[in-house]
Design a protein around this motif. Structure first.
Motif, mmCIF file in Angstrom:
data_model
loop_
_atom_site.group_PDB
_atom_site.id
_atom_site.type_symbol
_atom_site.label_atom_id
_atom_site.label_comp_id
_atom_site.label_asym_id
_atom_site.label_seq_id
_atom_site.Cartn_x
_atom_site.Cartn_y
_atom_site.Cartn_z
ATOM 1 N N PRO A 1 0.796 -1.239 0.000
ATOM 2 C CA PRO A 1 0.000 0.000 0.000
ATOM 3 C C PRO A 1 0.824 1.282 0.000
ATOM 4 C CG PRO A 1 -0.975 -1.590 1.510
ATOM 5 C CD PRO A 1 0.328 -2.181 1.048
ATOM 6 N N ILE A 2 1.873 1.353 0.791
ATOM 7 C CA ILE A 2 2.669 2.590 0.854
ATOM 8 C C ILE A 2 3.362 2.841 -0.475
ATOM 9 C CG2 ILE A 2 4.680 3.678 1.928
ATOM 10 C CD1 ILE A 2 3.851 2.336 4.555
ATOM 11 N N THR A 3 3.959 1.785 -1.053
ATOM 12 C CA THR A 3 4.629 1.929 -2.345
ATOM 13 C C THR A 3 3.615 2.287 -3.428
ATOM 14 O OG1 THR A 3 6.241 0.287 -1.635
ATOM 15 C CG2 THR A 3 6.183 0.803 -3.976
ATOM 16 N N GLY A 4 2.433 1.688 -3.351
ATOM 17 C CA GLY A 4 1.377 2.005 -4.308
ATOM 18 C C GLY A 4 1.004 3.479 -4.272
ATOM 19 N N GLU A 5 0.920 4.037 -3.070
ATOM 20 C CA GLU A 5 0.612 5.461 -2.936
ATOM 21 C C GLU A 5 1.713 6.321 -3.548
ATOM 22 O OE1 GLU A 5 -0.408 6.762 0.962
ATOM 23 O OE2 GLU A 5 -2.080 5.355 1.178
ATOM 24 N N GLN A 6 2.949 5.897 -3.384
ATOM 25 C CA GLN A 6 4.068 6.648 -3.963
ATOM 26 C C GLN A 6 4.000 6.640 -5.490
ATOM 27 O OE1 GLN A 6 7.330 4.535 -2.168
ATOM 28 N NE2 GLN A 6 7.302 5.769 -0.288
ATOM 29 N N ILE A 7 3.611 5.502 -6.049
ATOM 30 C CA ILE A 7 3.502 5.392 -7.509
ATOM 31 C C ILE A 7 2.362 6.283 -8.026
ATOM 32 C CG2 ILE A 7 2.922 3.817 -9.410
ATOM 33 C CD1 ILE A 7 5.816 3.557 -8.342
ATOM 34 N N ILE A 8 1.223 6.285 -7.326
ATOM 35 C CA ILE A 8 0.108 7.143 -7.741
ATOM 36 C C ILE A 8 0.493 8.614 -7.633
ATOM 37 C CG2 ILE A 8 -2.263 7.869 -7.237
ATOM 38 C CD1 ILE A 8 -2.059 5.189 -8.588
ATOM 39 N N ASN B 1 -7.785 -0.968 -6.938
ATOM 40 C CA ASN B 1 -7.487 -0.437 -5.615
ATOM 41 C C ASN B 1 -8.339 0.796 -5.330
ATOM 42 O OD1 ASN B 1 -6.341 0.637 -3.268
ATOM 43 N ND2 ASN B 1 -4.315 -0.156 -3.788
ATOM 44 N N TYR B 2 -9.542 0.564 -4.789
ATOM 45 C CA TYR B 2 -10.466 1.664 -4.560
ATOM 46 C C TYR B 2 -10.011 2.565 -3.422
ATOM 47 C CZ TYR B 2 -13.545 -0.957 -7.671
ATOM 48 O OH TYR B 2 -14.072 -1.619 -8.752
ATOM 49 N N ALA B 3 -9.175 2.056 -2.523
ATOM 50 C CA ALA B 3 -8.619 2.910 -1.458
ATOM 51 C C ALA B 3 -7.772 4.014 -2.076
ATOM 52 C CB ALA B 3 -7.795 2.071 -0.483
ATOM 53 N N LEU B 4 -6.989 3.673 -3.107
ATOM 54 C CA LEU B 4 -6.182 4.686 -3.791
ATOM 55 C C LEU B 4 -7.059 5.673 -4.547
ATOM 56 C CD1 LEU B 4 -3.137 2.710 -5.271
ATOM 57 C CD2 LEU B 4 -3.107 4.382 -3.427
ATOM 58 N N VAL B 5 -8.121 5.173 -5.160
ATOM 59 C CA VAL B 5 -9.035 6.047 -5.903
ATOM 60 C C VAL B 5 -9.649 7.077 -4.960
ATOM 61 C CG1 VAL B 5 -11.156 6.132 -7.271
ATOM 62 C CG2 VAL B 5 -9.511 4.284 -7.641
ATOM 63 N N LYS B 6 -9.996 6.631 -3.743
ATOM 64 C CA LYS B 6 -10.587 7.551 -2.766
ATOM 65 C C LYS B 6 -9.559 8.559 -2.258
ATOM 66 C CE LYS B 6 -14.296 4.581 -1.032
ATOM 67 N NZ LYS B 6 -14.823 3.807 0.113
ATOM 68 N N LYS B 7 -8.335 8.095 -2.060
ATOM 69 C CA LYS B 7 -7.301 8.967 -1.494
ATOM 70 C C LYS B 7 -6.791 9.969 -2.522
ATOM 71 C CE LYS B 7 -3.370 8.999 1.572
ATOM 72 N NZ LYS B 7 -2.609 8.243 2.572
ATOM 73 N N PHE B 8 -6.778 9.581 -3.795
ATOM 74 C CA PHE B 8 -6.284 10.447 -4.870
ATOM 75 C C PHE B 8 -7.399 10.604 -5.906
ATOM 76 C CE2 PHE B 8 -2.686 8.215 -3.027
ATOM 77 C CZ PHE B 8 -1.775 9.243 -2.791
ATOM 78 N N PRO B 9 -8.455 11.343 -5.579
ATOM 79 C CA PRO B 9 -9.639 11.380 -6.434
ATOM 80 C C PRO B 9 -9.375 11.988 -7.816
ATOM 81 C CG PRO B 9 -9.837 12.954 -4.625
ATOM 82 C CD PRO B 9 -8.629 12.141 -4.352
ATOM 83 N N ALA B 10 -10.035 11.420 -8.800
ATOM 84 C CA ALA B 10 -10.005 11.912 -10.178
ATOM 85 C C ALA B 10 -11.255 11.352 -10.862
ATOM 86 C CB ALA B 10 -8.727 11.462 -10.895
ATOM 87 N N LEU C 1 -17.418 9.207 -7.026
ATOM 88 C CA LEU C 1 -16.616 8.576 -5.991
ATOM 89 C C LEU C 1 -17.475 7.898 -4.936
ATOM 90 C CD1 LEU C 1 -13.668 8.215 -5.235
ATOM 91 C CD2 LEU C 1 -13.815 10.294 -3.863
ATOM 92 N N LYS C 2 -18.631 8.465 -4.640
ATOM 93 C CA LYS C 2 -19.468 7.907 -3.570
ATOM 94 C C LYS C 2 -20.237 6.670 -4.027
ATOM 95 C CE LYS C 2 -23.146 11.191 -4.735
ATOM 96 N NZ LYS C 2 -23.896 12.379 -4.307
ATOM 97 N N GLN C 3 -20.285 6.419 -5.318
ATOM 98 C CA GLN C 3 -21.030 5.275 -5.841
ATOM 99 C C GLN C 3 -20.187 4.019 -5.839
ATOM 100 O OE1 GLN C 3 -22.344 7.529 -9.582
ATOM 101 N NE2 GLN C 3 -23.907 5.969 -9.351
ATOM 102 N N ASP C 4 -20.633 2.995 -5.186
ATOM 103 C CA ASP C 4 -20.071 1.639 -5.312
ATOM 104 C C ASP C 4 -18.604 1.535 -4.944
ATOM 105 O OD1 ASP C 4 -22.517 0.905 -6.258
ATOM 106 O OD2 ASP C 4 -21.961 1.047 -8.359
ATOM 107 N N LEU C 5 -18.032 2.557 -4.351
ATOM 108 C CA LEU C 5 -16.615 2.495 -4.002
ATOM 109 C C LEU C 5 -16.474 2.462 -2.496
ATOM 110 C CD1 LEU C 5 -14.878 4.960 -6.487
ATOM 111 C CD2 LEU C 5 -15.013 2.498 -6.626
#
Length: 229
Positions: A175-182, A201-210, A225-229
């Motif tokens: 997870p930490i490395t994934g966040e660095q890549i995003i 990885n919906y946690a990343l989508v929520k943390k870095f919204p687009a 973002l609020k739908q189904d995630l």
């Protein structure tokens, strides 16, 4: 459709062998836009990306990337299309028998670069951009998963693409490395390169919204973002 759209897919049908995977799918991506592509395994996310870089043909509908007609693209045009696209694979696909620098040099030479000084300059630039300027002499197996993925990103940046297609780029990372890549991909996007990234990885989508587009039932659907995630 905006005249400035970098990518425009209109009601496309894409098959794998005889199976229809995308059936009437439409998507428009503007220059510099960051888009997440979500959906179940087998829903067609990778198929969509492959249709953009002309690895799978578009059977019906219309597809354009920049000046390229994706439906009618000729084989000899495909290398030129791919110079305008950076492709990031989940499983890295680095050449294991050569150093980082030699991996990057191979790509530049394969895409028409000949001047040794310009090649070395561009390699130095992209390694610095991903924070690995001191790792060029390393072999891929000497790097961590996150470092390997940064090298893959640097490889995707070599020809200064208009868009990066990232197929589950954090799928094999913690997870930490994934966040660095995003974070790195978002910085690249902020500098003007469009990013189309498939992810589970919906946690990343929520943390870095687009912007979010879901692949479902062969079609593409805008999501909030609020739908189904």
């Amino acid at each position: 459709m905006s005249e400035q759209a970098l990518l425009s897919l209109q009601n496309i049908i894409v098959k794998r062998e005889e199976n229809i995977i995308l059936n009437g799918a439409s998507l428009v991506v503007q220059p510099g836009e960051f888009v997440y592509l979500i959906g179940r395994v087998g829903s067609g996310k990778s198929t969509l990306l492959k249709s953009i870089y002309a690895d799978l043909p578009i059977s019906e509908g219309e597809g354009r990337f920049g000046d390229f007609d994706l439906k009618h693209i000729k084989r000899k045009q495909i290398p030129f299309l791919r110079r305008e696209l950076g492709i990031i694979f989940q499983d890295f696909q680095l050449l294991t028998d050569r150093s980082v620098v030699k991996n990057l040099e191979f790509v530049l030479r394969a895409t028409g670069w000949k001047d040794k000084k310009l090649i070395q300059k561009r390699i130095s630039e992209v390694l610095e951009q991903v924070g690995l300027e001191s790792k060029g002499y390393k072999m891929p197996h000497e790097l961590s998963g996150g470092e390997q993925q940064r090298i893959v990103i640097s490889r995707a940046l070599l020809n200064k693409p208009k868009m990066i297609l990232a197929d589950e780029p954090t799928g094999n990372l913690d997870p930490i490395t994934g966040e660095q890549i995003i974070t790195l991909l978002r910085e690249i996007g902020d500098a003007g390169t469009s990013i189309l990234m498939s992810t589970h990885n919906y946690a990343l989508v929520k943390k870095f919204p687009a912007r979010i587009v879901k692949v479902e039932g062969g079609k593409l659907q805008e999501m909030q973002l609020k739908q189904d995630l």
